[in-house]
Design an enzyme around this catalytic site. Structure first.
Site, short mmCIF file in Angstrom:
data_model
loop_
_atom_site.label_atom_id
_atom_site.label_comp_id
_atom_site.label_asym_id
_atom_site.label_seq_id
_atom_site.Cartn_x
_atom_site.Cartn_y
_atom_site.Cartn_z
N HIS A 122 0.82 -1.23 0.00
CA HIS A 122 0.00 0.00 0.00
C HIS A 122 0.84 1.27 0.00
CE1 HIS A 122 -3.65 -2.24 0.44
NE2 HIS A 122 -3.37 -2.69 1.65
N ASP A 157 -2.63 -10.60 -2.52
CA ASP A 157 -3.18 -10.13 -1.26
C ASP A 157 -4.64 -9.73 -1.50
OD1 ASP A 157 -1.99 -8.69 1.53
OD2 ASP A 157 -3.81 -7.75 0.73
N HIS A 159 -6.25 -7.28 -0.53
CA HIS A 159 -6.40 -5.84 -0.78
C HIS A 159 -5.67 -5.45 -2.07
CE1 HIS A 159 -6.76 -6.35 3.64
NE2 HIS A 159 -7.72 -5.45 3.52
N ASP A 244 -4.36 -12.82 3.33
CA ASP A 244 -5.68 -12.41 3.84
C ASP A 244 -6.80 -12.75 2.86
OD1 ASP A 244 -4.66 -10.53 2.11
OD2 ASP A 244 -4.78 -8.85 3.51
ZN ZN Z 1 -4.14 -7.24 2.57
#
Ligand code: ZN
Length: 331
Positions: A122, A157, A159, A244
């Site tokens: 991120h 991931d 996200h 995740d």
């Molecule tokens: Zn994540």
């Protein structure tokens, strides 16, 4: 090869924060469970040099992190915090991949797993966010691209890897492919964001609905990622391995098992020859899922497809894959 460092335990993101030191211990447990014994080369991560970090992040971003570090820590965004050990941990996490490049290019090992934290995907060129301080995978990809390599980053991931996308959005040397749950934090990564200028087509977003299972991830591999990767012709593969997406994860809603993660990883590794493959730990907040997924990925890195759980199927996701195919794959 395992590249890690106990200093990565010293970053504490906050009280009861999901991105906690035990995540790294869970990853270590997963690697030990493969029982590679003396075949596993273990190396302590070294801090990334500032000039390598500056290929990805601007000077103001680094100055801010150093400032907060000098003050003994502080908050960077609502869920990203530094303590007095965080800058050191972040530099170790960003440096691990650079050592991985050196070891692979010296033919010392076939593949590298960087078990590091804080995670990185991120972190944008200008901002730390979403538990990430420096973009570890991007620092490695930038170093490889500057050597003339064509780098594929697969980010599975749960996200969207918004930071990695931002770093390479205008850079045709790096193919960034993200499979992610949508909607979900940080809300980026729609199908139509495909890169800009001469890099159009080298950003590939595949948003998946909550509940998506391995069946649809396998279809995304076959129908979208494999043809895109073949057309790009990567010489190196870096995987942003966030765990995740596992169905046990407490902060996301995907439906994967560690067997699905094993399959996706094994398929991806076949894209480039041994000696050009590196995996980075990103997110993942259920300790058992981190351990089983890490074991599966490490097994894939040594050429074994291990299913500790059953591959998943059914659920939503078929439409998302077909939409992604229409956008990303020329007929
Ligand atoms: Zn994540």
């Amino acid at each position: 090869m395992l590249i890690t460092h106990e200093g990565c335990l010293d970053h504490v993101a906050g009280r009861d924060h999901p991105e906690r030191p035990d995540r790294l211990r869970a990853a270590w447990a997963g690697i030990e469970a493969v029982h590679l014994d003396t075949d596993l080369v273990r190396v302590a991560a070294e801090a990334a040099p500032l000039e390598a970090i500056l290929k990805v992040h601007d000077q103001r971003h680094i100055d801010r992190l150093v400032d907060v570090d000098t003050q003994g820590g502080g908050r960077l965004d609502p869920d990203t915090r530094m303590t007095e050990h965080s800058w050191g941990a972040a530099r170790l996490a960003a440096g691990a991949g650079l050592q991985g490049i050196a070891a692979l290019q010296a033919d010392e090992v076939d593949a590298v797993f960087c078990a590091v934290r804080p995670p990185g995907h991120h972190a944008t060129p200008t901002t730390s966010m979403g538990f990430c301080l420096l973009n570890n995978v991007a620092v490695t990809a930038a170093a490889l691209a500057d050597q003339g390599e064509r780098v594929m980053i697969l980010d599975y991931d749960a996200h969207h890897g918004n930071g990695t996308q931002d770093v390479f959005y205008n850079d045709p040397r790096v193919l960034f492919i993200s499979l992610h749950q949508s909607p979900l934090y940080p809300g980026t990564g729609p199908l139509h964001e495909r890169g800009s200028g001469d890099a159009v087509g080298t950003t590939v977003n595949i948003p998946m609905p909550p509940g998506a299972t391995g069946e649809h991830y396998r279809a995304a591999w076959d129908d979208v990622i494999a043809p895109v990767a073949e057309a790009f012709g990567p010489t190196w593969l870096l995987i942003s391995a966030g765990f995740d997406g596992h169905r046990s994860d407490p902060i996301t809603e995907l439906g994967l098992s560690s067997a699905d993660i094993a399959d996706l990883t094994a398929d991806a590794l076949a894209i480039v020859p041994a000696g050009r493959r590196m995996v980075f730990l990103e997110g993942g907040y259920d300790l058992d899922a981190i351990a089983s997924s890490t074991q599966s990925v490490m097994s894939a890195l040594v050429g074994e497809r291990v299913h500790l759980e059953t591959p998943t199927s059914g659920g939503p996701g078929a439409d998302a894959v077909q939409q992604a195919r229409r956008v990303h794959v020329a007929d």
